[in-house]
Design a protein around this motif. Structure first.
Motif, PDB file in Angstrom:
ATOM      1  N   LEU A  98      42.298  49.042  52.128  1.00  0.00           N
ATOM      2  CA  LEU A  98      41.258  48.171  51.350  1.00  0.00           C
ATOM      3  C   LEU A  98      41.177  49.067  50.201  1.00  0.00           C
ATOM      4  N   TRP A  99      42.696  49.770  50.219  1.00  0.00           N
ATOM      5  CA  TRP A  99      42.680  49.888  48.400  1.00  0.00           C
ATOM      6  C   TRP A  99      43.382  49.241  48.009  1.00  0.00           C
ATOM      7  N   GLY A 100      44.178  48.207  48.683  1.00  0.00           N
ATOM      8  CA  GLY A 100      44.915  46.878  48.571  1.00  0.00           C
ATOM      9  C   GLY A 100      43.783  46.201  47.354  1.00  0.00           C
ATOM     10  N   ARG A 101      42.829  45.907  47.923  1.00  0.00           N
ATOM     11  CA  ARG A 101      41.854  45.080  47.594  1.00  0.00           C
ATOM     12  C   ARG A 101      41.493  45.433  46.516  1.00  0.00           C
ATOM     13  N   ARG A 102      41.128  46.720  46.353  1.00  0.00           N
ATOM     14  CA  ARG A 102      40.265  47.643  45.664  1.00  0.00           C
ATOM     15  C   ARG A 102      41.130  48.029  43.963  1.00  0.00           C
ATOM     16  N   ILE A 103      42.391  48.101  44.233  1.00  0.00           N
ATOM     17  CA  ILE A 103      43.564  47.778  42.906  1.00  0.00           C
ATOM     18  C   ILE A 103      43.564  46.074  42.228  1.00  0.00           C
ATOM     19  N   VAL A 104      44.126  45.307  43.428  1.00  0.00           N
ATOM     20  CA  VAL A 104      43.585  43.450  42.910  1.00  0.00           C
ATOM     21  C   VAL A 104      42.147  43.441  41.800  1.00  0.00           C
ATOM     22  N   ASN A 105      41.183  44.067  42.785  1.00  0.00           N
ATOM     23  CA  ASN A 105      39.941  43.802  41.859  1.00  0.00           C
ATOM     24  C   ASN A 105      39.450  44.338  40.602  1.00  0.00           C
ATOM     25  N   LEU A 106      40.641  45.656  40.986  1.00  0.00           N
ATOM     26  CA  LEU A 106      40.529  46.762  39.190  1.00  0.00           C
ATOM     27  C   LEU A 106      41.393  46.029  38.457  1.00  0.00           C
ATOM     28  N   PHE A 107      42.481  45.545  38.800  1.00  0.00           N
ATOM     29  CA  PHE A 107      43.159  43.985  37.470  1.00  0.00           C
ATOM     30  C   PHE A 107      42.257  43.156  36.903  1.00  0.00           C
ATOM     31  N   LEU A 108      42.313  42.339  38.445  1.00  0.00           N
ATOM     32  CA  LEU A 108      40.776  41.462  37.786  1.00  0.00           C
ATOM     33  C   LEU A 108      39.634  41.776  36.821  1.00  0.00           C
ATOM     34  N   ASN A 109      39.424  42.687  37.010  1.00  0.00           N
ATOM     35  CA  ASN A 109      38.187  43.208  35.974  1.00  0.00           C
ATOM     36  C   ASN A 109      38.954  43.784  34.729  1.00  0.00           C
ATOM     37  N   ILE A 110      40.163  44.412  35.013  1.00  0.00           N
ATOM     38  CA  ILE A 110      41.029  44.395  33.218  1.00  0.00           C
ATOM     39  C   ILE A 110      41.234  43.178  32.249  1.00  0.00           C
TER      40      ILE A 110
END
Length: 472
Positions: free
Chosen positions: A134-146
């Motif tokens: 689940l952290w994989g999705r969260r990290i990608v979403n974090l970088f997408l938001n950044i």
């Protein structure tokens, strides 16, 4: 120019329970023989040309206008060669992302996978990573938001710098476009005040929650940006000095700034999977990808090179800020600024779709609209505040590119291929290649972030000292 596609509406693929090879035919119960690229129904979705246009729009924005300065940081020969290599590697990584998404969607029986989905399901293929998938999705979403909110910060700086120059040089603007006189004629307001001026107009813009209502404005914005690029190319091509006395390679300490700006320009990796999943015939997407990114890379190399040659060592910030003070090119700045203003809403839409639905789901229907609009205001205010804190267009581009674009475009896709296919007779040279690309991306991430922050601190200190001396 951001894509105006709906990131939540991926069209359905036929469901699969097994993982076929990329072009291996598969069978669905009660249905004729079909390949993994064919859709249920098979006649809906975007055409080849529509997908190509969206891909071009998703990769052409403010990053393009910063490439002449990027080439200056790398050198007249090293810069274009580096852009070519980065373009090839970026396209390769986009293709890896699509292949991994195909494989994982077939394996998981999912009709559509986003970037975050692909990383999450890919991590489930590795036993010691599966519990943290689940952290994989969260990290990608974090970088997408950044990345997306970073684009929005850049747009604030771009709008303020260009409109400020047009307003403050209005008294010195003439009809003579042959002499490039770009000095500010009349002292004026700080660019950060212009950002605050644009703030309410951008808030009103992002209150348009359905992209179809932005379609007419988006069309006009795309026309204005294309017309602006034509005039920018014309000026650069007609003002190439002879002989050309520019360094073939820049200073090593400046190369990380080139890396951040260049990788920022390749900003379309976030739209690759949605575009592929909206195609009428996904089998054609590799041709769209190679053709579209070939055009984009050619555009980057050509404008970056001739822009640097045309303006030389005196170039600063966006190429628009270096154009002559005549009414024609002042109009070019305003036209491109209008396009960027509309593009803000399109880039903002990606982060809004990630952040707002979970927040709205936690409140009742009575408060849903209020929560939605409040988050939009807060996010716009955040991008404006960050732009005010770092009002340097070239450094904001380099920082955003180094931090997030390098992770999404270079670091994660090769690692995703490794964790997706590691137990399926993956060749050793492929694994070495993927690790090498990720390491290059990581080095660029660290070095680019460090140098960008260092330059930001240095310029802010210089500005503060200059203001202090003026007050004395």
């Amino acid at each position: 120019m951001a894509s105006d596609i709906n990131y939540q509406d991926g069209p359905d693929f036929s469901r699969r329970d097994e993982s076929p090879a990329e072009d291996e035919p598969i069978h669905s119960p009660g249905s004729p023989r079909q390949t993994e690229y064919e859709r249920i129904g098979g006649r809906t979705g975007s055409s080849f040309l529509q997908t190509l246009i969206h891909l071009l729009k998703g990769n052409i924005g403010t990053g393009l206008l910063g490439l002449p300065l990027a080439v200056k940081n790398a050198g007249l020969v090293l810069g274009p060669l580096s852009l070519l290599v980065m373009g090839i590697v970026a396209v390769h990584c986009m293709n890896l992302l699509v292949k991994c998404a195909h494989h994982l969607s077939a394996k998981m029986g999912k009709p559509f996978l986003s970037y975050g989905d692909a990383v999450e399901y890919g991590m489930e293929n590795v036993s010691w990573l599966s519990r943290h998938s689940l952290w994989g999705r969260r990290i990608v979403n974090l970088f997408l938001n950044i990345t997306q909110l970073g684009f929005c910060c850049v747009y604030f700086v771009f709008l303020s710098d260009n409109v400020k120059q047009v307003v403050e040089t209005a008294n010195g603007t003439t009809g003579n476009c042959h002499n490039n006189e770009t000095a500010v004629i009349v002292p004026g307001y700080d660019s950060r005040l212009y950002m605050l001026f644009f703030l309410p107009f951008i808030i009103v813009l992002v209150f348009i929650r359905n992209l179809k209502y932005l379609a007419p404005l988006s069309f006009v914005a795309n026309i204005s940006m294309c017309a602006s690029l034509v005039f920018i190319y014309y000026y650069c091509l007609t003002n190439i000095p002879y002989p050309i006395n520019l360094p073939l390679a820049g200073r090593g300490v400046d190369y990380p700034l080139f890396f951040g700006t260049a990788i920022f320009a390749f900003e379309g990796i976030g739209v690759v999977l949605p575009l592929e999943n909206k195609m009428q015939n996904p089998r054609d997407f590799p041709r769209v990808l190679y053709l579209g990114m070939g055009i984009v890379t050619t555009l980057y190399i050509s404008l970056g090179t001739i822009g640097y040659i045309g303006f030389g060592e005196h170039i600063r910030g966006s190429i628009t800020l270096n154009l002559p003070l005549c009414w024609l090119y002042q109009s070019v700045k305003l036209l491109y600024s209008f396009g960027i203003y509309i593009t803000y809403a399109l880039q903002f839409y990606v982060s809004a779709e990630i952040l707002i639905p979970p927040a709205v789901a936690r409140c009742g229907p009575r408060w849903a609209l209020m929560v939605d609009l409040s988050i939009r205001v807060a996010l716009v205010g955040l991008t404006c505040a960050l732009a005010v804190l770092i009002p340097e267009l070239d450094l904001v581009i380099s920082l955003v590119g180094s931090v997030s674009s390098s992770a999404l475009a270079l670091i994660i896709p090769p690692l995703l291929q490794i964790i997706t296919f590691h137990n399926e007779d993956m060749k050793r040279w492929v694994m070495v290649k993927d690790i090498g690309i990720s390491l290059i991306g990581f080095v660029g991430f660290v070095a680019g972030t460090y140098i960008s922050i260092q330059e930001i601190v240095a310029r802010n200190s210089s500005r503060h000292n200059g203001t202090h001396l003026q007050l004395l």
